[in-house]
Design an enzyme around this catalytic site. Structure first.
Site, PDB file in Angstrom:
ATOM      1  N   GLU A  52      24.630 -14.446  -2.814  1.00 12.36           N
ATOM      2  CA  GLU A  52      24.571 -14.832  -4.224  1.00 12.36           C
ATOM      3  C   GLU A  52      25.184 -16.221  -4.314  1.00 12.36           C
ATOM      4  O   GLU A  52      26.384 -16.387  -4.475  1.00 12.36           O
ATOM      5  CB  GLU A  52      25.347 -13.861  -5.125  1.00 12.36           C
ATOM      6  CG  GLU A  52      24.973 -14.048  -6.581  1.00 12.36           C
ATOM      7  CD  GLU A  52      26.105 -14.448  -7.516  1.00 12.36           C
ATOM      8  OE1 GLU A  52      25.822 -14.740  -8.680  1.00 12.36           O
ATOM      9  OE2 GLU A  52      27.277 -14.493  -7.114  1.00 12.36           O
ATOM     10  N   ASP A  74      28.833 -11.555  -3.365  1.00  7.33           N
ATOM     11  CA  ASP A  74      29.005 -12.190  -4.674  1.00  7.33           C
ATOM     12  C   ASP A  74      29.703 -13.549  -4.537  1.00  7.33           C
ATOM     13  O   ASP A  74      30.673 -13.687  -3.794  1.00  7.33           O
ATOM     14  CB  ASP A  74      29.873 -11.219  -5.502  1.00  7.33           C
ATOM     15  CG  ASP A  74      30.165 -11.717  -6.892  1.00  7.33           C
ATOM     16  OD1 ASP A  74      29.231 -11.811  -7.687  1.00  7.33           O
ATOM     17  OD2 ASP A  74      31.346 -12.015  -7.171  1.00  7.33           O
TER      18      ASP A  74
HETATM   19  C1  GLC Z   1      28.706 -13.227  -9.890  1.00 12.85           C
HETATM   20  C2  GLC Z   1      28.244 -12.081 -10.758  1.00 12.85           C
HETATM   21  C3  GLC Z   1      28.800 -12.237 -12.144  1.00 12.85           C
HETATM   22  C4  GLC Z   1      30.312 -12.296 -12.066  1.00 12.85           C
HETATM   23  C5  GLC Z   1      30.773 -13.388 -11.107  1.00 12.85           C
HETATM   24  C6  GLC Z   1      32.249 -13.285 -10.799  1.00 12.85           C
HETATM   25  O1  GLC Z   1      28.180 -14.432 -10.295  1.00 12.85           O
HETATM   26  O2  GLC Z   1      26.836 -12.026 -10.765  1.00 12.85           O
HETATM   27  O3  GLC Z   1      28.408 -11.178 -12.976  1.00 12.85           O
HETATM   28  O4  GLC Z   1      30.858 -12.551 -13.341  1.00 12.85           O
HETATM   29  O5  GLC Z   1      30.112 -13.299  -9.867  1.00 12.85           O
HETATM   30  O6  GLC Z   1      32.494 -12.205  -9.956  1.00 12.85           O
END
Ligand code: GLC
Length: 607
Positions: free
Chosen positions: A310, A268
């Protein structure tokens, strides 16, 4: 009706997804760890790292799972879900494994499952070694061992059905309820102080953009006399990777789950991990060193464990997270998502073609893979990743059909797929046909397969609970399986119609490797006046002896395609069993508004 001439052209730039970079096989993985350590912490003793490397060798001996197939993630059909919202708890998911496997799913991405106060839907982790008790379905008196067993049993059941399991791990930040942070905020000389980023004022990292505009006023939060740094919500303090203990502790957290049999991790928010004053604090070189470290850790213990980036960034930045096949194995293609919506709204293939052109989507190492998606647990994001301000405005104006769906002041839209497409099953299926047949590994967001709608009740409950007006909760409601069952028995219901089309597509996609591994060759259509036809997005997908012609009609009008001599379609039906309609002389193919065909090609197409 328009008469179209079918023309095939060959582009030598069409192998946009494969490059010839070689793996960095020569450097032994322990050396990679040492190299990373020296780059990140040049003046620090390597004692702790050496201790960690010994731990790794022991873990490697402990792990007895059979090895992963090489590049398995290229053949994956991923389904992303929240355990509780999908079906209460892990036992509930086990009951639905047949449903998922019948649908064609072979990889589950569990949205955050670790202990959390749930103010950011679990991306605010308070304990990296525990699963939230409510989704385990165990009793209050259950021991930690019994709790672990529930998860292990779930993993085994999924694996028996050929379904791999990956989950989210927030590496950039923790919850403010994490033990480390509770300690860290106690005093300046607390041993955990240095686990987070503290400053006497807000002058550090001034060039860092605000990610949660409209929800957070600053990246700094006051705590007593000091401020701590956070990129997301103020209850999510950022970890301080300048402290090597963090790198080792987070590696140990990942290893804990790897040992239990988890097949991969969604990393993430990785672009933000390393901070340097005077920079934007995004995608810094040290970030890549950290990711390389994590990848080497996984490779030492269980090679081909998926590390998924991500990184909500332009593809040119995201490809850097593939490294030389020594960082992430895969990464989301962020801009393709909004551009698929744009193409459908414009009834024009150009936005998709432009996004996938080598200028925007560079080549990636041969073992790497894009992950593609239409919807996910977050908003339809228009930040940074769109090509121009004009695109952002166009997509927002066309799809934010209710002002309540806005996210981050015009930078996103919080709505389910079915809502974005006005509950029109033809457009939903068209969008899926595009996503499932373009290169990459597709991710299905739970409920989209039967047209799940926005959930206002859940959103209201959650904003009350979290105290933040986070419209993303609109897209995260529960599935009511009883109600769904009734709808699924009625062929006239919206759910039935969507499921009928999408499940057929997903099952079919699974049978062909060309979608996840093959090359793409764009097919150009021109009309009888030799003018290009932009309303049809068409391409060939080719892998070994598989060759498929995909035709997506983005238009609200029926189209007639002139086949000329170039193509000889022998089959009456496409590979999903859809009848292929021809004109009487069999020279032209008719395609309905928003329809799509996936046709098997047996003849040689070279003009
Ligand atoms: C990522 C997740 C999102 C979250 C963010 C902070 O972007 O997809 O849902 O709010 O990280 O952890």
């Amino acid at each position: 009706m328009q008469l179209l001439k079918f023309e095939y052209y060959y582009s030598n730039k069409n192998c946009i997804f494969v490059s010839q970079k070689q793996d960095n096989k020569n450097m032994n993985k322990e050396k990679v760890l040492l190299d990373c350590w020296n780059k990140l912490y040049p003046n620090t003793s390597t004692d702790k790292l050496e201790g960690f490397i010994k731990e790794l060798s022991n873990i490697k001996l402990e792990v007895k799972f059979k090895s992963h197939e090489n590049e398995w993630y290229k053949d994956a059909i991923v389904y992303s879900l929240y355990v509780d919202l999908f079906n209460k708890n892990f036992q509930g998911i086990e009951e639905k494994l047949d449903y998922l496997s019948d649908l064609g799913v072979n990889c589950l991405w569990l949205l955050p499952i670790l202990d959390s106060p749930m103010r950011d839907a679990g991306f605010d982790i308070s304990d990296y070694r525990k699963i939230r008790p409510e989704i385990l379905g165990t009793s209050a008196s259950s021991s930690d061992e019994e709790k672990k067993e529930v998860f292990v049993k779930f993993l085994e059941s999924a694996h028996k059905k050929g379904i791999k399991v990956i989950f989210d791990i927030a590496l950039n930040h923790t919850s403010d309820q994490h033990f480390w942070f509770k300690e860290s905020r106690k005093s300046e000389d607390n041993p955990f102080r240095n686990y987070y980023i503290w400053n006497k004022n807000k002058d550090l990292y001034k060039e860092t953009r605000l990610l949660f505009e409209g929800m957070e006023p600053s990246n700094w939060e006051k705590d007593g006399e000091w401020y701590y740094f956070h990129r997301f919500f103020s209850f999510q303090p950022d970890l301080n990777y300048k402290n090597p203990d963090i790198l080792l502790e987070m590696s140990r957290n990942i290893l804990y789950w790897l040992k239990l049999g988890v097949d991969g991790f969604r990393a993430d928010a990785i672009p933000y991990i390393w901070k340097e004053d005077g920079t934007t604090c995004e995608n810094l070189p040290q970030n890549h060193v950290i990711v390389r470290f994590f990848r080497a850790v996984l490779d030492i213990v269980r090679p081909h464990t998926l590390l998924l980036a991500e990184a909500c960034q332009k593809p040119k930045e995201v490809v850097k997270y593939f490294g030389d096949n020594d960082e992430c194995n895969a990464g989301y293609h962020f801009p393709l998502m909004p551009q698929m919506f744009k193409s459908i709204a414009m009834q024009n293939k150009e936005p998709i073609l432009l996004t996938l052109s080598p200028e925007i989507t560079p080549e990636i190492p041969k073992n790497s893979q894009w992950f593609t998606f239409l919807r996910c647990h977050d908003e339809l994001s228009l930040e940074l990743v769109y090509v121009s301000e004009e695109d952002r405005k166009y997509i927002h104006e066309n799809y934010c059909k209710n002002p309540k769906w806005d996210f981050r002041l015009g930078q996103g839209i919080s709505a389910r797929l079915a809502e974005l497409f006005d509950r029109d099953e033809r457009k939903i299926a068209l969008a899926y046909s595009i996503m499932l047949t373009l290169p990459g590994t597709p991710v299905i967001y739970y409920g989209d397969e039967f047209g799940k709608l926005n959930d206002e009740t859940y959103y209201k409950e959650m904003i009350k609970m979290t105290g933040k007006d986070d419209t993303r909760f609109l897209v995260r409601g529960k599935i009511d399986w009883e109600k769904l069952k009734i709808n699924m028995e009625n062929p006239n219901s919206f759910s039935y119609k969507v499921f009928d089309k999408l499940s057929r597509q997903i099952k079919t996609r699974k049978k062909y490797k060309c979608f996840g591994r093959g090359k793409i060759e764009w097919v150009n259509l021109i009309d009888d006046k030799e003018k290009p036809i932009n309303e049809i997005l068409s391409y060939l997908r080719i892998y070994k002896n598989e060759k498929l012609l995909i035709i997506n009609n983005l238009s609200s009008e029926k189209k007639v395609i002139s086949l000329e001599d170039l193509i000889n379609i022998n089959d009456e039906k496409d590979i999903m069993g859809q009848k292929i309609q021809f004109t009487k002389n069999h020279n032209q193919l008719i395609i309905n508004p928003y329809a799509y065909l996936w046709i098997k090609i047996t003849n040689n197409l070279t003009p």
